[in-house]
Design a protein around this motif. Structure first.
Motif, PDB file in Angstrom:
ATOM      1  N   THR A  14       1.003  -1.199  -0.205  1.00  0.00           N
ATOM      2  CA  THR A  14      -0.055   0.070  -0.080  1.00  0.00           C
ATOM      3  C   THR A  14       0.905   1.205  -0.092  1.00  0.00           C
ATOM      4  O   THR A  14       0.632   2.429  -0.715  1.00  0.00           O
ATOM      5  CB  THR A  14      -0.826   0.086   1.233  1.00  0.00           C
ATOM      6  N   GLY A  15       1.992   1.199   0.614  1.00  0.00           N
ATOM      7  CA  GLY A  15       2.939   2.271   0.671  1.00  0.00           C
ATOM      8  C   GLY A  15       3.431   2.812  -0.492  1.00  0.00           C
ATOM      9  O   GLY A  15       3.517   3.811  -0.735  1.00  0.00           O
ATOM     10  N   TRP A  16       4.027   1.653  -1.059  1.00  0.00           N
ATOM     11  CA  TRP A  16       4.474   2.197  -2.387  1.00  0.00           C
ATOM     12  C   TRP A  16       3.644   2.352  -3.572  1.00  0.00           C
ATOM     13  O   TRP A  16       3.668   3.253  -4.442  1.00  0.00           O
ATOM     14  CB  TRP A  16       5.621   1.108  -2.757  1.00  0.00           C
ATOM     15  N   ALA A  17       2.456   1.817  -3.404  1.00  0.00           N
ATOM     16  CA  ALA A  17       1.266   2.204  -4.396  1.00  0.00           C
ATOM     17  C   ALA A  17       0.951   3.726  -4.166  1.00  0.00           C
ATOM     18  O   ALA A  17       0.600   4.245  -5.209  1.00  0.00           O
ATOM     19  CB  ALA A  17       0.265   1.232  -4.318  1.00  0.00           C
ATOM     20  N   ILE A  18       0.776   4.029  -2.991  1.00  0.00           N
ATOM     21  CA  ILE A  18       0.609   5.472  -2.729  1.00  0.00           C
ATOM     22  C   ILE A  18       1.769   6.354  -2.945  1.00  0.00           C
ATOM     23  O   ILE A  18       1.360   7.468  -3.339  1.00  0.00           O
ATOM     24  CB  ILE A  18       0.037   5.369  -1.317  1.00  0.00           C
ATOM     25  N   GLY A  19       2.733   5.771  -2.677  1.00  0.00           N
ATOM     26  CA  GLY A  19       4.197   6.413  -2.761  1.00  0.00           C
ATOM     27  C   GLY A  19       4.497   6.809  -4.248  1.00  0.00           C
ATOM     28  O   GLY A  19       5.152   7.948  -4.531  1.00  0.00           O
ATOM     29  N   LEU A  20       3.929   6.147  -5.214  1.00  0.00           N
ATOM     30  CA  LEU A  20       4.046   6.278  -6.597  1.00  0.00           C
ATOM     31  C   LEU A  20       3.490   7.548  -7.198  1.00  0.00           C
ATOM     32  O   LEU A  20       4.124   8.361  -8.021  1.00  0.00           O
ATOM     33  CB  LEU A  20       3.793   5.060  -7.336  1.00  0.00           C
ATOM     34  N   LYS A  21       2.230   7.794  -6.654  1.00  0.00           N
ATOM     35  CA  LYS A  21       1.763   9.121  -7.113  1.00  0.00           C
ATOM     36  C   LYS A  21       2.527  10.358  -6.645  1.00  0.00           C
ATOM     37  O   LYS A  21       2.582  11.454  -7.263  1.00  0.00           O
ATOM     38  CB  LYS A  21       0.303   9.102  -6.445  1.00  0.00           C
ATOM     39  N   TYR A  59      -1.088 -14.500  -1.740  1.00  0.00           N
ATOM     40  CA  TYR A  59      -1.001 -13.563  -2.801  1.00  0.00           C
ATOM     41  C   TYR A  59      -2.594 -12.682  -2.760  1.00  0.00           C
ATOM     42  O   TYR A  59      -2.667 -11.649  -2.924  1.00  0.00           O
ATOM     43  CB  TYR A  59      -1.066 -14.207  -4.448  1.00  0.00           C
ATOM     44  N   ALA A  60      -3.698 -13.632  -2.438  1.00  0.00           N
ATOM     45  CA  ALA A  60      -5.023 -13.062  -2.355  1.00  0.00           C
ATOM     46  C   ALA A  60      -4.812 -12.093  -1.389  1.00  0.00           C
ATOM     47  O   ALA A  60      -5.580 -10.856  -1.616  1.00  0.00           O
ATOM     48  CB  ALA A  60      -6.189 -14.025  -2.466  1.00  0.00           C
ATOM     49  N   ALA A  61      -4.581 -12.420   0.099  1.00  0.00           N
ATOM     50  CA  ALA A  61      -4.417 -11.465   1.008  1.00  0.00           C
ATOM     51  C   ALA A  61      -3.657 -10.485   0.708  1.00  0.00           C
ATOM     52  O   ALA A  61      -4.173  -9.419   0.988  1.00  0.00           O
ATOM     53  CB  ALA A  61      -3.995 -12.350   2.142  1.00  0.00           C
ATOM     54  N   TRP A  62      -2.477 -10.627   0.184  1.00  0.00           N
ATOM     55  CA  TRP A  62      -1.588  -9.340  -0.044  1.00  0.00           C
ATOM     56  C   TRP A  62      -2.297  -8.345  -1.016  1.00  0.00           C
ATOM     57  O   TRP A  62      -2.133  -7.246  -0.817  1.00  0.00           O
ATOM     58  CB  TRP A  62      -0.319 -10.006  -0.751  1.00  0.00           C
ATOM     59  N   THR A  63      -2.653  -8.765  -2.106  1.00  0.00           N
ATOM     60  CA  THR A  63      -3.499  -7.758  -2.958  1.00  0.00           C
ATOM     61  C   THR A  63      -4.794  -7.143  -2.325  1.00  0.00           C
ATOM     62  O   THR A  63      -4.966  -6.200  -2.642  1.00  0.00           O
ATOM     63  CB  THR A  63      -3.931  -8.545  -4.198  1.00  0.00           C
ATOM     64  N   GLY A  64      -5.492  -8.108  -1.525  1.00  0.00           N
ATOM     65  CA  GLY A  64      -6.336  -7.654  -0.958  1.00  0.00           C
ATOM     66  C   GLY A  64      -6.262  -6.455   0.078  1.00  0.00           C
ATOM     67  O   GLY A  64      -6.850  -5.550   0.191  1.00  0.00           O
ATOM     68  N   ILE A  65      -5.035  -6.644   0.885  1.00  0.00           N
ATOM     69  CA  ILE A  65      -4.734  -5.671   1.746  1.00  0.00           C
ATOM     70  C   ILE A  65      -4.350  -4.227   1.015  1.00  0.00           C
ATOM     71  O   ILE A  65      -4.793  -3.169   1.458  1.00  0.00           O
ATOM     72  CB  ILE A  65      -3.693  -6.225   2.708  1.00  0.00           C
ATOM     73  N   ASP A  66      -3.669  -4.349  -0.026  1.00  0.00           N
ATOM     74  CA  ASP A  66      -3.324  -3.384  -0.893  1.00  0.00           C
ATOM     75  C   ASP A  66      -4.507  -2.670  -1.571  1.00  0.00           C
ATOM     76  O   ASP A  66      -4.579  -1.381  -1.410  1.00  0.00           O
ATOM     77  CB  ASP A  66      -2.416  -3.830  -1.944  1.00  0.00           C
ATOM     78  N   THR A  67      -5.485  -3.617  -2.132  1.00  0.00           N
ATOM     79  CA  THR A  67      -6.778  -2.707  -2.349  1.00  0.00           C
ATOM     80  C   THR A  67      -7.457  -2.035  -1.378  1.00  0.00           C
ATOM     81  O   THR A  67      -7.904  -0.901  -1.783  1.00  0.00           O
ATOM     82  CB  THR A  67      -7.640  -3.993  -2.979  1.00  0.00           C
ATOM     83  N   VAL A  68      -7.636  -2.565  -0.312  1.00  0.00           N
ATOM     84  CA  VAL A  68      -8.247  -1.843   0.816  1.00  0.00           C
ATOM     85  C   VAL A  68      -7.587  -0.795   1.189  1.00  0.00           C
ATOM     86  O   VAL A  68      -8.157   0.269   1.332  1.00  0.00           O
ATOM     87  CB  VAL A  68      -8.603  -2.904   1.893  1.00  0.00           C
ATOM     88  N   GLY A  69      -6.241  -0.739   1.463  1.00  0.00           N
ATOM     89  CA  GLY A  69      -5.225   0.341   1.702  1.00  0.00           C
ATOM     90  C   GLY A  69      -5.366   1.412   0.735  1.00  0.00           C
ATOM     91  O   GLY A  69      -5.236   2.481   1.264  1.00  0.00           O
ATOM     92  N   THR A  70      -5.515   1.155  -0.408  1.00  0.00           N
ATOM     93  CA  THR A  70      -5.243   2.350  -1.446  1.00  0.00           C
ATOM     94  C   THR A  70      -6.750   2.841  -1.818  1.00  0.00           C
ATOM     95  O   THR A  70      -6.782   3.631  -2.668  1.00  0.00           O
ATOM     96  CB  THR A  70      -4.560   1.916  -2.554  1.00  0.00           C
ATOM     97  N   ALA A  71      -7.800   2.027  -1.297  1.00  0.00           N
ATOM     98  CA  ALA A  71      -9.054   2.639  -1.868  1.00  0.00           C
ATOM     99  C   ALA A  71      -9.495   4.222  -1.309  1.00  0.00           C
ATOM    100  O   ALA A  71      -9.340   4.202   0.022  1.00  0.00           O
ATOM    101  CB  ALA A  71     -10.215   1.670  -1.363  1.00  0.00           C
ATOM    102  N   ILE A  72      -9.844   4.774  -2.129  1.00  0.00           N
ATOM    103  CA  ILE A  72     -10.040   6.237  -1.806  1.00  0.00           C
ATOM    104  C   ILE A  72     -11.553   6.308  -0.950  1.00  0.00           C
ATOM    105  O   ILE A  72     -11.521   7.014  -0.065  1.00  0.00           O
ATOM    106  CB  ILE A  72     -10.157   7.097  -2.666  1.00  0.00           C
ATOM    107  N   ARG A  73     -12.514   5.531  -1.397  1.00  0.00           N
ATOM    108  CA  ARG A  73     -13.755   5.422  -0.901  1.00  0.00           C
ATOM    109  C   ARG A  73     -14.225   4.382  -0.407  1.00  0.00           C
ATOM    110  O   ARG A  73     -14.040   3.206  -1.224  1.00  0.00           O
ATOM    111  CB  ARG A  73     -14.817   6.104  -2.262  1.00  0.00           C
ATOM    112  N   PRO A  74     -14.960   4.289   0.728  1.00  0.00           N
ATOM    113  CA  PRO A  74     -15.356   2.851   1.162  1.00  0.00           C
ATOM    114  C   PRO A  74     -16.243   2.079   0.324  1.00  0.00           C
ATOM    115  O   PRO A  74     -16.489   0.942   0.467  1.00  0.00           O
ATOM    116  CB  PRO A  74     -16.126   3.197   2.547  1.00  0.00           C
ATOM    117  N   GLY A  75     -17.051   2.877  -0.500  1.00  0.00           N
ATOM    118  CA  GLY A  75     -17.805   2.366  -1.637  1.00  0.00           C
ATOM    119  C   GLY A  75     -17.133   1.486  -2.815  1.00  0.00           C
ATOM    120  O   GLY A  75     -17.696   0.387  -3.043  1.00  0.00           O
ATOM    121  N   SER A  76     -15.968   1.799  -2.799  1.00  0.00           N
ATOM    122  CA  SER A  76     -15.152   0.838  -3.736  1.00  0.00           C
ATOM    123  C   SER A  76     -14.969  -0.231  -3.408  1.00  0.00           C
ATOM    124  O   SER A  76     -15.069  -1.238  -4.138  1.00  0.00           O
ATOM    125  CB  SER A  76     -13.890   1.676  -4.046  1.00  0.00           C
ATOM    126  N   ILE A  77     -14.711  -0.367  -2.126  1.00  0.00           N
ATOM    127  CA  ILE A  77     -14.506  -1.760  -1.362  1.00  0.00           C
ATOM    128  C   ILE A  77     -15.965  -2.595  -1.570  1.00  0.00           C
ATOM    129  O   ILE A  77     -15.794  -3.971  -1.798  1.00  0.00           O
ATOM    130  CB  ILE A  77     -14.005  -1.678   0.197  1.00  0.00           C
TER     131      ILE A  77
END
Length: 92
Positions: A14-21, A59-77
């Motif tokens: 999540t940190g690096w996905a947000i950090g890229l921006k 892998y599913a949990a890893w990407t899930g944590i990233d998805t939840v961590g980078t989601a801007i709106r709770p509705g997206s989840i």
């Protein structure tokens, strides 16, 4: 302990996905350094966790944590969950 490593890996992901921006092509040092550290840390911790956990689960949990961590709106989840449920119940 594998779940701790996996959770940390997801947080680094999540940190690096947000950090890229904010790194703007890795030109400013302040946001680029943590982003550059988070990338290998995420993959390294994922690898450690996968020594114990099945790849599919890890892998599913890893990407899930990233998805939840980078989601801007709770509705997206919520939409992601609805999509997963739709695939689960629509499949033959």
């Amino acid at each position: 302990m594998a779940w701790v490593y996996l959770t940390l890996a997801g947080l680094f992901e999540t940190g690096w996905a947000i950090g890229l921006k904010y790194s703007e092509g890795f030109t400013p040092l302040a946001p680029s350094a943590p982003t550059a550290v988070s990338m290998p840390a995420s993959v390294l911790l994922l690898g450690i966790a996968l020594k114990t956990l099945p790849v599919e689960t890890g892998y599913a949990a890893w990407t899930g944590i990233d998805t939840v961590g980078t989601a801007i709106r709770p509705g997206s989840i919520g939409l992601i969950v609805l999509g997963i449920l739709g695939l689960k119940f629509a499949a033959p």
